[in-house]
Design a protein around this motif. Structure first.
Motif, PDB file in Angstrom:
ATOM      1  N   SER A 100       0.916  -1.279   0.112  1.00 32.14           N
ATOM      2  CA  SER A 100       0.241   0.156   0.034  1.00 32.14           C
ATOM      3  C   SER A 100       1.017   1.078  -0.059  1.00 32.14           C
ATOM      4  CB  SER A 100      -0.790  -0.012   1.170  1.00 32.14           C
ATOM      5  OG  SER A 100      -0.216  -0.148   2.586  1.00 32.14           O
ATOM      6  N   LYS A 101       2.182   1.191   0.323  1.00 33.36           N
ATOM      7  CA  LYS A 101       3.111   2.414   0.251  1.00 33.36           C
ATOM      8  C   LYS A 101       3.518   2.619  -1.169  1.00 33.36           C
ATOM      9  CE  LYS A 101       4.338   1.489   5.019  1.00 33.36           C
ATOM     10  NZ  LYS A 101       5.196   1.559   6.170  1.00 33.36           N
ATOM     11  N   CYS A 102       4.067   1.389  -1.825  1.00 37.64           N
ATOM     12  CA  CYS A 102       4.616   1.666  -3.288  1.00 37.64           C
ATOM     13  C   CYS A 102       3.475   1.501  -4.223  1.00 37.64           C
ATOM     14  CB  CYS A 102       5.778   0.554  -3.151  1.00 37.64           C
ATOM     15  SG  CYS A 102       7.095   0.604  -2.213  1.00 37.64           S
ATOM     16  N   LEU A 103       2.230   1.103  -3.938  1.00 36.89           N
ATOM     17  CA  LEU A 103       1.038   1.057  -4.743  1.00 36.89           C
ATOM     18  C   LEU A 103       1.603   0.058  -5.880  1.00 36.89           C
ATOM     19  CD1 LEU A 103       0.009   4.563  -5.293  1.00 36.89           C
ATOM     20  CD2 LEU A 103      -0.801   3.080  -3.459  1.00 36.89           C
ATOM     21  N   GLN A 104       2.153  -1.108  -5.621  1.00 34.21           N
ATOM     22  CA  GLN A 104       2.450  -2.157  -6.344  1.00 34.21           C
ATOM     23  C   GLN A 104       2.504  -3.565  -5.956  1.00 34.21           C
ATOM     24  OE1 GLN A 104       6.531  -1.475  -7.793  1.00 34.21           O
ATOM     25  NE2 GLN A 104       7.420  -1.522  -5.760  1.00 34.21           N
ATOM     26  N   TYR A 105       2.462  -4.422  -6.803  1.00 35.42           N
ATOM     27  CA  TYR A 105       2.300  -5.942  -6.165  1.00 35.42           C
ATOM     28  C   TYR A 105       3.619  -6.355  -5.773  1.00 35.42           C
ATOM     29  CZ  TYR A 105      -2.161  -6.516  -8.294  1.00 35.42           C
ATOM     30  OH  TYR A 105      -3.707  -6.014  -8.566  1.00 35.42           O
ATOM     31  N   LYS A 106       3.521  -7.204  -4.689  1.00 31.99           N
ATOM     32  CA  LYS A 106       5.090  -7.777  -4.196  1.00 31.99           C
ATOM     33  C   LYS A 106       5.217  -9.268  -4.856  1.00 31.99           C
ATOM     34  CE  LYS A 106       4.275  -6.816   0.153  1.00 31.99           C
ATOM     35  NZ  LYS A 106       4.624  -6.653   1.592  1.00 31.99           N
ATOM     36  N   ALA A 107       6.295  -9.466  -5.272  1.00 25.47           N
ATOM     37  CA  ALA A 107       6.761 -10.748  -5.759  1.00 25.47           C
ATOM     38  C   ALA A 107       7.225 -11.558  -4.476  1.00 25.47           C
ATOM     39  CB  ALA A 107       7.784 -10.770  -6.689  1.00 25.47           C
ATOM     40  N   ASP A 108       7.432 -13.037  -4.757  1.00 22.49           N
ATOM     41  CA  ASP A 108       7.814 -13.832  -3.946  1.00 22.49           C
ATOM     42  C   ASP A 108       8.989 -13.029  -3.067  1.00 22.49           C
ATOM     43  OD1 ASP A 108       5.919 -15.481  -3.861  1.00 22.49           O
ATOM     44  OD2 ASP A 108       6.822 -17.110  -5.242  1.00 22.49           O
ATOM     45  N   ARG A 109       9.022 -13.418  -1.799  1.00 14.15           N
ATOM     46  CA  ARG A 109      10.305 -12.821  -1.193  1.00 14.15           C
ATOM     47  C   ARG A 109      10.576 -11.158  -1.201  1.00 14.15           C
ATOM     48  NH1 ARG A 109      14.637 -17.849  -1.572  1.00 14.15           N
ATOM     49  NH2 ARG A 109      14.842 -17.360   0.494  1.00 14.15           N
ATOM     50  N   THR A 110       9.742 -10.362  -1.661  1.00 17.16           N
ATOM     51  CA  THR A 110       9.924  -9.073  -1.656  1.00 17.16           C
ATOM     52  C   THR A 110       9.219  -8.394  -0.417  1.00 17.16           C
ATOM     53  OG1 THR A 110       9.589  -8.945  -4.287  1.00 17.16           O
ATOM     54  CG2 THR A 110       9.144  -6.943  -3.005  1.00 17.16           C
ATOM     55  N   HIS A 111       9.874  -7.576   0.081  1.00 17.09           N
ATOM     56  CA  HIS A 111       9.605  -6.672   1.237  1.00 17.09           C
ATOM     57  C   HIS A 111       9.655  -5.455   1.174  1.00 17.09           C
ATOM     58  CE1 HIS A 111       8.836 -10.584   3.600  1.00 17.09           C
ATOM     59  NE2 HIS A 111      10.182 -10.951   3.248  1.00 17.09           N
ATOM     60  N   HIS A 112       9.020  -4.501   2.131  1.00 16.70           N
ATOM     61  CA  HIS A 112       9.064  -3.209   1.753  1.00 16.70           C
ATOM     62  C   HIS A 112      10.060  -2.712   2.904  1.00 16.70           C
ATOM     63  CE1 HIS A 112       7.885   0.967   0.928  1.00 16.70           C
ATOM     64  NE2 HIS A 112       7.912   1.228   2.154  1.00 16.70           N
ATOM     65  N   CYS A 113      11.051  -1.556   2.449  1.00 18.08           N
ATOM     66  CA  CYS A 113      12.004  -1.151   3.314  1.00 18.08           C
ATOM     67  C   CYS A 113      11.846   0.265   3.647  1.00 18.08           C
ATOM     68  CB  CYS A 113      13.541  -1.292   2.537  1.00 18.08           C
ATOM     69  SG  CYS A 113      14.748  -0.537   3.655  1.00 18.08           S
ATOM     70  N   SER A 114      11.419   0.287   5.104  1.00 18.25           N
ATOM     71  CA  SER A 114      10.971   1.654   5.667  1.00 18.25           C
ATOM     72  C   SER A 114      12.204   2.832   5.139  1.00 18.25           C
ATOM     73  CB  SER A 114      10.570   1.520   6.998  1.00 18.25           C
ATOM     74  OG  SER A 114      11.782   1.298   7.664  1.00 18.25           O
TER      75      SER A 114
END
Length: 328
Positions: A100-114
């Motif tokens: 919801s922060k990048c407004l994009q889907y996350k692939a396997d093993r993808t995480h958002h870095c604050s």
């Protein structure tokens, strides 16, 4: 006055960059100082170990700079498309994971870095010493820096110990006491660093052989998997090749040759169904994300358009609006 003001602004910019990259500059200074002292030892007592240390120093500095300037990769740069990509990690409702922060889907093993404010492919962790996230594209470089630094610190302990011992056991010692102070400091620093780096490198080697990132090893949901059911564990050799590449002659060289594009990974045949994290379980099908840039509430042309826009909702998964009465 304008020329002086320009110089002051340039100095401020340089100072800010120096502060931001302070840890990186400090690390490079320590590496260079250690190599200078080791090279002095090599000149006083030539050996192949000194030449080996010089090669290690060049590889270590190059890999360190290369890892700092290499972006770890994002789903956007990888052109990730969940509709045409078979993903293992899905939410509880079966929908693809969405940031919801990048407004994009996350692939396997993808995480958002604050810290980076971005989603990172196969994110391992955010490292302050690299001022960068360690992810799919620079994970191998990070591991090689750890491996080079561990080997370099161990050889430094040996070379300085032999140099100091040789001086005290010689009948007529000709080495200056200044060198002994420097070498003693290098020995103490290298000895402490080698203890830390050996443990650190062994830990990351274990993670590579198990095909688990640092973040995954710390998550409670991943601790529920056994080694035999861990989804991305496809054997020691294949796990190693996922990051280090399939060509053995490039394993220990700073060459980016990791397998894949960071969005799809081989799955263990005995893998259990994905266990969503608590955050993913709480998510609903409709994220609280902003509508496209072209949609503005204060730009309605008429009352009819205002009514129509209020009667529909933006669905980020479909990439379009849908009517509320159809949802209800």
């Amino acid at each position: 006055m304008g020329y002086i003001r320009g110089l002051i602004d340039l100095f401020k910019i340089a100072l800010l960059k120096l502060i931001k990259n302070g840890l990186q500059i400090f690390a490079l200074i320590l590496m260079t100082e250690a190599q200078w002292l080791n090279w002095v030892i090599h000149k006083l007592s030539p050996s192949r170990l000194g030449q080996f240390q010089l090669v290690l120093y060049i590889l270590m500095v190059f890999s360190y700079i290369y890892a700092n300037i290499t972006p770890p990769g994002t789903p956007m740069t990888a052109l990730f498309e969940p509709k045409t990509s078979n993903q293992y990690m899905k939410r509880k409702d079966g929908m693809p994971r969405y940031c919801s922060k990048c407004l994009q889907y996350k692939a396997d093993r993808t995480h958002h870095c604050s810290r980076c404010d971005s989603c990172v492919l196969r994110m391992d962790h955010h490292c302050l010493w690299f001022r960068n996230c360690i992810g799919f594209h620079n994970h191998k470089l990070f591991y090689l820096v750890c491996l080079y630094l561990t080997t370099y610190s161990l050889t430094s302990v040996y070379s300085t110990f032999m140099a100091i011992t040789k001086h005290f056991t010689a009948a007529n010692g000709t080495i200056s006491s200044v060198y002994l102070v420097f070498w003693g400091s290098l020995f103490a620093f290298a000895f402490g660093l080698s203890i830390v780096m050996v443990a650190f490198t062994v830990y990351h080697t274990f993670l590579l052989f198990q095909n688990i990132t640092t973040l995954e090893s710390m998550k409670s949901s991943w601790s529920k998997y056994a080694k035999s059911t861990q989804p991305f564990n496809v054997g020691l050799y294949n796990n190693w090749c996922q990051v280090m590449g399939s060509a053995p002659w490039f394993w220990f060289l700073p060459v980016r040759n990791s397998i894949g594009n960071g969005t799809v990974y081989p799955i263990n045949q005995n893998a259990l169904p994905y266990i969503p994290s608590s955050e993913e379980k709480l998510e609903t099908s409709f994220e609280k994300t902003s509508a496209p840039i072209g949609y503005r509430e204060n730009e309605w042309a008429s009352d009819e358009e205002e009514f129509a826009m209020k009667s529909r909702r933006w669905n980020p998964h479909l990439g379009q609006f849908e009517w509320l009465d159809e949802v209800v």
